[in-house]
Design an enzyme around this catalytic site. Structure first.
Site, PDB file in Angstrom:
ATOM      1  CG  ASP A   1     -11.442  -7.049   5.455  1.00 37.19           C
ATOM      2  OD1 ASP A   1     -11.632  -6.533   6.734  1.00 37.19           O
ATOM      3  OD2 ASP A   1     -11.168  -6.272   4.676  1.00 37.19           O
TER       4      ASP A   1
ATOM      5  CG  ASP B   1      -7.032  -4.677   4.031  1.00 35.37           C
ATOM      6  OD1 ASP B   1      -8.164  -4.708   4.796  1.00 35.37           O
ATOM      7  OD2 ASP B   1      -6.940  -3.877   3.135  1.00 35.37           O
TER       8      ASP B   1
ATOM      9  CG  ASP C   1      -1.551 -20.254  -0.737  1.00 35.48           C
ATOM     10  OD1 ASP C   1      -0.744 -20.030   0.097  1.00 35.48           O
ATOM     11  OD2 ASP C   1      -1.153 -20.781  -1.847  1.00 35.48           O
TER      12      ASP C   1
ATOM     13  CE  LYS D   1       1.737 -17.878  -2.770  1.00 36.42           C
ATOM     14  NZ  LYS D   1       1.152 -19.127  -2.500  1.00 36.42           N
TER      15      LYS D   1
ATOM     16  CE1 TYR E   1      -3.219  -2.579  -0.097  1.00 36.98           C
ATOM     17  CE2 TYR E   1      -3.299  -2.368   2.279  1.00 36.98           C
ATOM     18  CZ  TYR E   1      -4.020  -3.019   1.403  1.00 36.98           C
ATOM     19  OH  TYR E   1      -4.888  -4.098   1.196  1.00 36.98           O
TER      20      TYR E   1
END
Length: 365
Positions: free
Chosen positions: A251, A247, A223, A191, A145
């Site tokens: 969520d 994030d 994942d 990852k 971000y």
């Protein structure tokens, strides 16, 4: 009782349902404060759309200074359809981003709990989700971000994920410290099989863990972590991850309790902590006294934790659980044949039960 401790709270009601739900959080703060021997003074300030309408900017200088001078900041939510056409620095959300930067907060804490009384409201089977208690520790100021270079390149676009060792180290310390207060287990999500920045993430987190041998550490690819949150959420204690993955995962986990109205958050690590419900401003129900104040009330509990009033924070959480156990449900959780409690009625019940728990504990030999 003579109050010897006092806390100055910068109250930023925000937009939509923000004033209603944070008002109940303040009610609970004042009630448990009185029972625990401390006082809370809340001073109201504008942010977001309300600030735009009043001052022309989403974060007035007076609000910024008041927050920096306070012991903690309690925020409602910002935004609404009347500001949808605003762009750039005139977006209500810009006020929140600017405030986070001003406070220097870098660790976002998002607890996700599913009390047994609400297991039936979850989209997952009650026997799978009941008793879930996860703390997501999300790095807030780095990652994709905020990475550069970014932007459009001809017919393509680029966003860069970047982390320094220092950024990873400081958020890892937060996760391990929190785990020591909870179940003693950290799951670090990355990852590392694909991204070099995740390789660095894993290396630094492992090094920090060397200084915290009393905490268990495991690594999961993002994942797999997403699958495990749905398959068996009760396996997690503290989940540590970067900005983007945090994030998304938090969520995803937010769906477990069945309502966003239940989920608090804290942004800490800077000069002053910022505490706010996860949900938005919900302008469609604003002013109707039907919003669920639980997330705001539990955000107040996180605030109490951060200022060292942990017994009062536990009383607030007990008050929420006891109110739910007694069958009180706001409109987002009530069944079709149930009478829903109003925002203010639910807040009063939590405050009463939180104070009662203090009295009961004091009378226990």
């Amino acid at each position: 009782m003579d109050n010897t401790r006092s806390y100055d709270i910068a109250w930023l009601p925000g937009d939509g349902i923000g004033p209603e739900v944070t008002r109940e959080a303040l009610r609970v703060l004042e009630t448990v404060g009185s029972a625990h021997g401390f006082s809370v003074t809340a001073t109201e300030h504008r942010i977001g759309g309300a600030a735009l309408d009043e001052t022309g900017g989403p974060l007035p200088g007076s609000t910024r200074e008041a927050c920096l001078e306070s012991d903690a900041v309690l925020l409602g939510a910002v935004g609404g359809p009347q500001w949808n056409d605003n762009t750039g620095e005139q977006r209500p959300e810009r006020g929140l981003l600017a405030l986070r930067k001003a406070l220097g907060v870098y660790a976002n804490l998002r607890p996700v709990r599913v009390p047994e009384a609400l297991a039936g409201a979850s989209p997952l089977r009650p026997d799978r989700v009941g008793g879930t208690d996860i703390l997501f520790v999300r790095e807030l100021t780095g990652g994709i971000y905020f990475g550069t270079p970014e932007g459009r390149t001809g017919h393509g676009a680029r966003s860069t994920m970047a982390y320094s060792e220092d950024e990873i180290e400081r958020i890892a310390h937060v996760a391990f410290q929190r785990a020591r207060r909870r179940g003693g287990h950290v799951t670090s999500v990355d990852k590392a099989n694909v991204l070099e920045v995740s390789e660095l993430w894993r290396e630094v987190v492992t090094e920090v863990h060397d200084d915290c041998p009393d905490v268990t550490l495991r690594h999961l690819y993002v994942d797999n972590a997403a699958m495990q949150v749905v398959r068996d959420p009760r396996q997690f204690d503290v989940v540590l991850t970067g900005n983007l993955f945090g994030d998304i995962l938090s969520d995803l986990a937010a769906a477990l309790p069945g309502s966003l109205g239940l989920l608090p958050s804290a942004s800490v690590g800077g000069t002053v902590g910022l505490f706010e419900p996860v949900h938005g401003s919900a302008p469609d129900i604003a002013g109707q006294d039907v919003a669920n104040p639980t997330a705001a009330i539990l955000s107040a509990a996180l605030l109490l934790d951060e200022v060292g009033e942990t017994a009062a924070a536990d009383a607030v959480r007990h008050g929420v659980d006891a109110t739910l156990d007694a069958g009180f449900r706001t409109a987002d959780l009530a069944a079709a044949d149930e009478e829903a409690a109003s925002t203010s009625a639910f807040g009063r019940e939590v405050a009463t039960r939180a104070a009662d728990s203090v009295l009961q504990n004091a009378q226990t030999p």
